[in-house]
Motif scaffolding. Structure first.
Motif, PDB file in Angstrom:
ATOM      1  N   LYS A 483       0.982  -1.191  -0.008  1.00 40.27           N
ATOM      2  CA  LYS A 483       0.085  -0.033  -0.070  1.00 40.27           C
ATOM      3  C   LYS A 483       0.928   1.302   0.193  1.00 40.27           C
ATOM      4  CE  LYS A 483      -4.004   2.159   2.460  1.00 40.27           C
ATOM      5  NZ  LYS A 483      -4.811   2.063   3.676  1.00 40.27           N
ATOM      6  N   CYS A 484       0.920   1.846  -1.247  1.00 47.07           N
ATOM      7  CA  CYS A 484       2.106   3.057  -1.297  1.00 47.07           C
ATOM      8  C   CYS A 484       1.322   4.408  -0.594  1.00 47.07           C
ATOM      9  CB  CYS A 484       2.104   3.242  -2.713  1.00 47.07           C
ATOM     10  SG  CYS A 484       2.493   1.729  -3.887  1.00 47.07           S
ATOM     11  N   SER A 485       2.519   5.008  -0.020  1.00 47.40           N
ATOM     12  CA  SER A 485       2.297   6.304   0.534  1.00 47.40           C
ATOM     13  C   SER A 485       2.236   7.389  -0.421  1.00 47.40           C
ATOM     14  CB  SER A 485       3.378   6.575   1.635  1.00 47.40           C
ATOM     15  OG  SER A 485       4.682   6.657   0.797  1.00 47.40           O
ATOM     16  N   SER A 486       1.773   8.477   0.170  1.00 49.86           N
ATOM     17  CA  SER A 486       1.784   9.728  -0.848  1.00 49.86           C
ATOM     18  C   SER A 486       3.169  10.097  -1.355  1.00 49.86           C
ATOM     19  CB  SER A 486       1.158  10.853  -0.108  1.00 49.86           C
ATOM     20  OG  SER A 486       1.949  11.413   1.009  1.00 49.86           O
ATOM     21  N   SER A 487       4.263   9.735  -0.989  1.00 49.67           N
ATOM     22  CA  SER A 487       5.511  10.075  -1.381  1.00 49.67           C
ATOM     23  C   SER A 487       5.791   8.980  -2.435  1.00 49.67           C
ATOM     24  CB  SER A 487       6.585  10.233  -0.329  1.00 49.67           C
ATOM     25  OG  SER A 487       6.619   9.064   0.474  1.00 49.67           O
ATOM     26  N   GLN A 488       5.116   8.028  -2.934  1.00 48.60           N
ATOM     27  CA  GLN A 488       5.631   7.028  -3.775  1.00 48.60           C
ATOM     28  C   GLN A 488       4.791   6.849  -4.989  1.00 48.60           C
ATOM     29  OE1 GLN A 488       5.198   3.899  -0.678  1.00 48.60           O
ATOM     30  NE2 GLN A 488       7.505   3.730  -0.695  1.00 48.60           N
ATOM     31  N   ILE A 489       5.346   6.221  -5.816  1.00 48.39           N
ATOM     32  CA  ILE A 489       4.607   5.806  -7.184  1.00 48.39           C
ATOM     33  C   ILE A 489       3.941   4.824  -6.934  1.00 48.39           C
ATOM     34  CG2 ILE A 489       4.773   5.528  -9.722  1.00 48.39           C
ATOM     35  CD1 ILE A 489       7.666   6.813  -9.472  1.00 48.39           C
ATOM     36  N   GLY A 494       1.041  -3.421  -8.145  1.00 49.41           N
ATOM     37  CA  GLY A 494       1.499  -3.419  -6.772  1.00 49.41           C
ATOM     38  C   GLY A 494       2.515  -3.062  -6.127  1.00 49.41           C
ATOM     39  N   MET A 495       3.436  -2.607  -6.620  1.00 48.27           N
ATOM     40  CA  MET A 495       4.518  -2.229  -6.277  1.00 48.27           C
ATOM     41  C   MET A 495       4.670  -0.504  -6.049  1.00 48.27           C
ATOM     42  SD  MET A 495       7.624  -4.458  -8.246  1.00 48.27           S
ATOM     43  CE  MET A 495       7.878  -6.258  -7.918  1.00 48.27           C
ATOM     44  N   CYS A 496       5.530  -0.266  -5.162  1.00 52.20           N
ATOM     45  CA  CYS A 496       5.603   0.907  -4.757  1.00 52.20           C
ATOM     46  C   CYS A 496       7.139   1.526  -5.016  1.00 52.20           C
ATOM     47  CB  CYS A 496       5.447   1.386  -3.286  1.00 52.20           C
ATOM     48  SG  CYS A 496       3.740   0.970  -2.793  1.00 52.20           S
ATOM     49  N   LYS A 497       7.048   2.733  -5.933  1.00 48.69           N
ATOM     50  CA  LYS A 497       8.634   3.061  -6.110  1.00 48.69           C
ATOM     51  C   LYS A 497       8.805   4.559  -5.712  1.00 48.69           C
ATOM     52  CE  LYS A 497      10.065  -0.692  -8.101  1.00 48.69           C
ATOM     53  NZ  LYS A 497      11.132  -1.551  -7.401  1.00 48.69           N
ATOM     54  N   PRO A 498      10.089   4.978  -5.491  1.00 49.36           N
ATOM     55  CA  PRO A 498      10.295   6.235  -4.993  1.00 49.36           C
ATOM     56  C   PRO A 498       9.797   7.238  -6.136  1.00 49.36           C
ATOM     57  CG  PRO A 498      12.199   5.147  -4.666  1.00 49.36           C
ATOM     58  CD  PRO A 498      11.476   4.190  -5.473  1.00 49.36           C
ATOM     59  N   ASP A 511       5.773  -2.004 -15.158  1.00 45.71           N
ATOM     60  CA  ASP A 511       4.735  -1.935 -16.304  1.00 45.71           C
ATOM     61  C   ASP A 511       4.651  -0.736 -16.771  1.00 45.71           C
ATOM     62  OD1 ASP A 511       3.953  -0.527 -14.047  1.00 45.71           O
ATOM     63  OD2 ASP A 511       2.209  -1.862 -13.182  1.00 45.71           O
ATOM     64  N   ASN A 512       5.855   0.101 -16.545  1.00 42.57           N
ATOM     65  CA  ASN A 512       5.590   1.343 -17.199  1.00 42.57           C
ATOM     66  C   ASN A 512       4.802   2.508 -16.604  1.00 42.57           C
ATOM     67  OD1 ASN A 512       7.406   2.680 -19.152  1.00 42.57           O
ATOM     68  ND2 ASN A 512       5.595   3.057 -20.670  1.00 42.57           N
ATOM     69  N   THR A 513       4.134   1.942 -15.399  1.00 44.27           N
ATOM     70  CA  THR A 513       3.301   3.166 -14.686  1.00 44.27           C
ATOM     71  C   THR A 513       3.766   4.242 -14.567  1.00 44.27           C
ATOM     72  OG1 THR A 513       2.187   1.439 -13.438  1.00 44.27           O
ATOM     73  CG2 THR A 513       1.518   3.584 -12.716  1.00 44.27           C
ATOM     74  N   ASP A 514       5.401   4.380 -14.135  1.00 47.38           N
ATOM     75  CA  ASP A 514       6.176   5.660 -13.798  1.00 47.38           C
ATOM     76  C   ASP A 514       6.414   6.548 -15.059  1.00 47.38           C
ATOM     77  OD1 ASP A 514       7.709   3.259 -14.236  1.00 47.38           O
ATOM     78  OD2 ASP A 514       9.238   4.362 -13.831  1.00 47.38           O
ATOM     79  N   GLU A 515       5.996   5.825 -15.998  1.00 48.64           N
ATOM     80  CA  GLU A 515       6.597   6.630 -17.265  1.00 48.64           C
ATOM     81  C   GLU A 515       5.291   6.985 -18.062  1.00 48.64           C
ATOM     82  OE1 GLU A 515       9.585   7.704 -17.709  1.00 48.64           O
ATOM     83  OE2 GLU A 515       9.841   6.808 -15.756  1.00 48.64           O
ATOM     84  N   GLN A 516       4.182   6.978 -17.458  1.00 55.25           N
ATOM     85  CA  GLN A 516       2.867   7.374 -18.325  1.00 55.25           C
ATOM     86  C   GLN A 516       2.404   8.672 -17.803  1.00 55.25           C
ATOM     87  OE1 GLN A 516       0.154   4.197 -17.599  1.00 55.25           O
ATOM     88  NE2 GLN A 516       1.052   3.031 -19.080  1.00 55.25           N
ATOM     89  N   ASN A 517       1.865   9.542 -18.875  1.00 59.63           N
ATOM     90  CA  ASN A 517       1.246  10.841 -18.698  1.00 59.63           C
ATOM     91  C   ASN A 517       2.292  11.881 -18.152  1.00 59.63           C
ATOM     92  OD1 ASN A 517      -1.426   9.874 -19.054  1.00 59.63           O
ATOM     93  ND2 ASN A 517      -1.389   8.923 -16.963  1.00 59.63           N
ATOM     94  N   CYS A 518       3.494  11.623 -18.578  1.00 61.28           N
ATOM     95  CA  CYS A 518       4.611  12.526 -18.589  1.00 61.28           C
ATOM     96  C   CYS A 518       4.793  13.645 -19.078  1.00 61.28           C
ATOM     97  CB  CYS A 518       5.932  11.778 -18.638  1.00 61.28           C
ATOM     98  SG  CYS A 518       6.050  10.570 -17.057  1.00 61.28           S
ATOM     99  N   ILE A 765      17.923  12.503 -11.535  1.00 63.07           N
ATOM    100  CA  ILE A 765      16.412  12.745 -11.668  1.00 63.07           C
ATOM    101  C   ILE A 765      15.860  13.782 -12.513  1.00 63.07           C
ATOM    102  CG2 ILE A 765      14.662  12.880  -9.748  1.00 63.07           C
ATOM    103  CD1 ILE A 765      16.775  11.701  -7.859  1.00 63.07           C
ATOM    104  N   ASN A 766      14.558  13.692 -13.092  1.00 67.36           N
ATOM    105  CA  ASN A 766      13.795  14.767 -13.569  1.00 67.36           C
ATOM    106  C   ASN A 766      13.724  15.902 -12.870  1.00 67.36           C
ATOM    107  OD1 ASN A 766      11.227  16.035 -14.252  1.00 67.36           O
ATOM    108  ND2 ASN A 766      11.193  14.612 -15.768  1.00 67.36           N
ATOM    109  N   GLY A 767      14.041  17.146 -13.206  1.00 66.25           N
ATOM    110  CA  GLY A 767      14.214  18.176 -12.569  1.00 66.25           C
ATOM    111  C   GLY A 767      12.792  18.678 -11.961  1.00 66.25           C
ATOM    112  N   THR A 768      11.690  18.615 -12.784  1.00 65.80           N
ATOM    113  CA  THR A 768      10.419  19.103 -12.310  1.00 65.80           C
ATOM    114  C   THR A 768       9.810  18.299 -11.155  1.00 65.80           C
ATOM    115  OG1 THR A 768      10.068  19.794 -14.614  1.00 65.80           O
ATOM    116  CG2 THR A 768       8.023  19.490 -13.237  1.00 65.80           C
ATOM    117  N   VAL A 769      10.079  16.949 -11.275  1.00 68.36           N
ATOM    118  CA  VAL A 769       9.518  15.840 -10.404  1.00 68.36           C
ATOM    119  C   VAL A 769      10.374  16.206  -9.112  1.00 68.36           C
ATOM    120  CG1 VAL A 769       9.494  13.528  -9.746  1.00 68.36           C
ATOM    121  CG2 VAL A 769       8.931  14.172 -11.949  1.00 68.36           C
TER     122      VAL A 769
END
Length: 850
Positions: A483-489, A494-498, A511-518, A765-769
């Motif tokens: 269960k991911c926190s607000s500071s995670q992707i 089902g995984m949580c990433k920084p 599964d490319n979730t972190d690279e969508q709607n960028c 790391i992406n500067g905006t993020v």
């Protein structure tokens, strides 16, 4: 008397028109038949002529083929060894000039000639054999055999030589039977025949030197490349050292200096577990430049070893020096296996962390108290070999729980659901590695990880590390069903990433979730790297600067000169090129060659250490790293060497406080070439002449956090002291690029700094993020990077230290950033913030002329 035998037998020809009256002519009944017979006779004559012409042509071709045509023959050399079972070794066999050596060598040579002569695939091409050496057990003969093989017949000879053991065995059986039948004495008896084709590099070198050395107890011999240490080794040379130890001992070869050309196709050292260069007995092939801390030490399986050194025609290097000694074959270094009966303990491969010997077989029997299970953790594991893919493990391996392990890894756990376990280590005849170190422990079946989380691979980690976005288990089992926190992707799987890995162009979720709607460009578009502008792929290389930074015209086949902008590289002649990061890449992109000037920087002299699982840097791995000490005290900040006089550090390191005047040169001691804080004897110490902090430095926001230091005297560059390359203002360090941070900083908040220089791989790391993560505190002069390894054990470096980036072609390191600030030290999900060096390149040049 027979009337037929009397009188004259020869009648002279009649003269013209004088006919023999007794001769009668029969009338021709059919004149056409007569003409036909004449035609047949003519055809027969023509046929005979054609036949003889064909025969003559064939004969000529055969004569040309076998006599006049030059047959291309290839020189093939084979090396081998075989045991002479009906002979006993005597000391005089060590001396090639002794009568005993020559007598036995002649016998062996004659035996080889006899064997080859009886083998059809070999007899026609065989030239000669040379007996190189003998060693114990009973007597082992080492030989080379030469063949001159017509082009196209090499495979048949190779196949025959590969089965020499069978050929010799059959030959011995035939001759033994014949001798016993005749009552004659049996000749030499061979077994354990090993043969291999000799590497062509070992017999094409025109110059060859051979040395012989017999080690003895309590004595250390020296092996040095020709000219070492005063001169570089000569070109086009081969040197061989035949090394022997006493019976019951093995040879230890220990290099303290090793500096050869990086490409093993040119210059190399080969070590053999033999007295001749048998390919199936090669222990290692080495080239390049090794740090003294990256120990190269080898042990033979028996009492012989061959060291071969080969150079080509170009680029001489310093060479090497090695120590040779003998150690008992039963010494603790060589011992392995046994029974381990304590509740916990350790074991390792023989000679670890140096290279294990060939022909090794070890069996450990682990027995823990009844009712408990066993866990084995391989902390460091280096058991790899050319030709072994890490899955079949058909060569060197560790066998545990019925499966074989090989390759390179760290902290791999194996468990046995019983109180008894067997671990087997095996190495074959060729190519050795460093081996492994492991620990075992007993555990309760119902509670394998007391107060910890148990991973799917049976590893145990702190409960706090579960679902924090980092793969602490190694198999991602701690990051599943989270269960991911607000500071995670929140990944769909089902995984949580920084969150600082969001939109960096790398599929971290899987599964490319972190690279969508960028907001990135579509697949049909090109993304301009400086301003993220999207243009059509068709606009690339069209001769127009559609991006506005020239990047869409970079790497084009035609001339890459473009209109100068802040994003293009400007040559000395004021012309600009569109190529991305052209400086010091080995190619003259500027017409005046200025992009390749001042490029003696950023070189890592040593090969990168293969010791896995640790964060210690190798000695000299980052020769531009500097340690700044308060005079008479300990390490405070880091810095980077950019020339023989100038350093780059962080401005916040040189700001005065109520107690110390950090802005004054006399406050500091500078250590260059330092590796261990507790051993400064090998470092170079300097004072400072002046300190220049950037005039726009903001102590509240850490904006423009950069400063320059001038040494009180120039430093001489060595392998341990070298400058890092400074990037041009247009240099691009793209998002997701892996870079390195180094330093002696605390590995955790409130902790102590380490003794040995630490390194950690991080990712831009992406500067905006990153700006969102850091509460909008970033400026355009800051760079964001996060730790890939993760966790408190990954050193975040020291303030003022370098963020080092390897160039695209992998030749040099560039100074991407200066360690500036962060939210705590080594906190998870909190990236580090670095001063962007490209933004201050003009200021650095103005102040230092570098």
């Amino acid at each position: 008397m027979d009337p037929m035998h009397s009188g004259m037998r020869y009648t002279p020809k009649a003269t013209e028109h004088e006919w023999d009256p007794s001769l009668q002519f029969l009338p021709a009944s059919d004149s056409k038949k007569l003409e036909k017979k004449k035609g047949l006779k003519a055809g027969a004559v023509i046929g005979l002529i054609v036949f003889f012409l064909v025969i003559s042509l064939m004969t000529g071709l055969l004569v040309w083929h076998f006599h006049f045509r030059k047959v291309v023959k290839i020189k093939k050399m084979y090396t081998g060894s075989m045991r002479i079972t009906n002979q006993v070794f005597v000391d005089s066999y060590e001396n090639p000039n002794s009568t005993e050596f020559k007598t036995l060598a002649k016998q062996v040579s004659l035996e080889l000639r006899e064997i080859y002569s009886k083998t059809p695939q070999l007899s026609k091409y065989y030239i000669d054999s040379t007996i190189q050496a003998f060693s114990e057990g009973s007597v082992i003969a080492y030989y080379t055999s030469e063949f001159h093989v017509p082009s196209g017949h090499e495979d048949s000879v190779d196949r025959a030589m590969s089965s020499m053991d069978q050929i010799v065995h059959k030959s011995q059986e035939r001759r033994r039977t014949a001798k016993l039948t005749s009552g004659k004495p049996v000749d030499l008896v061979f077994d354990d025949v090993v043969t291999a084709e000799l590497d062509t590099r070992l017999f094409q070198t025109p110059k060859a030197l051979r040395f012989y050395q017999h080690t003895r107890s309590n004595h250390i011999g020296i092996l040095e490349s020709p000219g070492f240490p005063n001169y570089p080794y000569p070109p086009n040379q081969m040197v061989q050292w035949q090394l022997r130890a006493d019976r019951g001992y093995v040879i230890k070869l220990d290099f303290d200096t090793f500096n050869l050309e990086e490409n093993c196709k040119n210059d190399f050292v080969r070590i053999y577990d033999s007295l001749v260069a048998i390919e199936s007995r090669v222990m290692d092939e080495i080239c390049g430049y090794y740090s003294p801390s990256d120990h190269l030490a080898y042990v033979s399986s028996g009492n012989v070893m061959l060291v071969t050194f080969v150079t080509n025609e170009a680029r001489d290097y310093p060479g090497f020096r090695a120590h040779v000694s003998q150690i008992p074959a039963t010494t603790g270094v060589m011992k392995c296996g046994g029974t381990l009966s304590a509740s916990s303990g350790t074991f390792k491969s023989p000679n670890y962390p140096d290279y294990y010997p060939p022909f090794t077989s070890c069996v450990w029997s682990i027995q823990v108290p009844s009712g408990k299970y066993i866990k084995v953790t391989f902390e460091k594991f280096l058991v790899s070999e050319p030709g072994q893919d890490g899955t079949s493990c058909s060569k060197d391996y560790v066998k545990i729980n019925g499966k074989k392990l090989c390759g390179e890894f760290s902290n791999v756990v194996e468990t046995a659901e019983e109180s008894y376990l067997t671990v087997v280590f095996s190495s074959d005849a060729s190519y050795v590695d460093r081996g492994f170190t492991a620990k075992y422990e007993a555990f309760e079946p119902k509670d394998p990880c007391p107060k910890k989380f148990m991973c799917g691979n049976s590893n145990c980690i702190d409960q706090k590390l579960k679902c924090d976005g980092w793969n602490d288990c190694g198999d991602n089992s701690d990051e599943s069903d989270c269960k991911c926190s607000s500071s995670q992707i929140s990944c769909r799987n089902g995984m949580c990433k920084p969150k600082f890995w969001l939109c960096d162009g790398v599929n971290d979720c899987g599964d490319n979730t972190d690279e969508q709607n960028c907001g990135f460009c579509s697949k049909e578009q090109f993304t301009c790297p400086h301003n993220n502008k999207c243009i059509s792929e068709k606009q690339k290389c069209d001769g127009r600067d559609d991006c506005g930074d020239g990047s869409d015209e970079a790497e084009c086949a035609r001339s890459n000169e473009v209109k100068c902008t802040q994003y293009t590289y400007q040559c000395k002649n004021k012309k600009c090129v569109s190529k991305l990061n052209p400086e010091c890449d080995g190619t003259n992109d500027c017409t005046d060659g200025s992009d390749e000037e001042n490029c003696d920087c950023g070189k890592q002299p040593y090969k990168t250490s293969r010791i896995v699982g640790g964060q210690d840097a190798s000695q000299g791995e980052f020769p531009w790293q500097v340690s700044l000490h308060i005079r008479g005290s300990s390490h405070v900040c880091g810095a980077s060497i950019i020339s023989d006089r100038w350093l780059v550090t962080a401005a916040h390191c040189v700001q005065d406080d109520a107690k110390t005047r950090y802005s004054q040169p006399g406050t500091w001691d500078v250590y260059l070439g330092l590796h261990e804080q507790r051993d400064k004897s090998k470092a170079v110490k300097r004072g400072l002449k002046r300190i220049i902090s950037h005039p726009s430095y903001n102590a509240y926001t850490f904006d423009c956090d950069i400063a320059l230091m001038e040494l009180d005297s120039p430093v001489t560059f060595t392998d341990a002291i070298r400058p890092i390359c400074l990037p041009s203002p247009s240099y691009v360090f793209p998002v997701a690029k892996s870079v390195w941070i180094t330093g002696w900083g605390a590995t955790r908040e409130g902790g102590y700094g380490p003794n040995v220089l630490q390194k950690a791989e991080v990712r831009i790391i992406n500067g905006t993020v990153c700006n969102d993560l850091m509460g909008g505190q970033l400026t355009s002069r800051m760079l964001c990077a996060g730790v890939l390894a993760g966790g408190v054990d990954a050193c975040q470096g020291d303030s003022g230290g370098p963020l080092s980036s390897l160039s695209t072609e992998g030749r040099r390191m560039f100074l991407a950033g200066v360690v500036s600030w962060g939210d705590g030290c080594a906190r998870r999900n909190k990236p580090g913030i670095y001063t962007t060096v490209t933004k201050f390149r003009g200021w650095i040049k103005e102040m230092t002329q570098v």
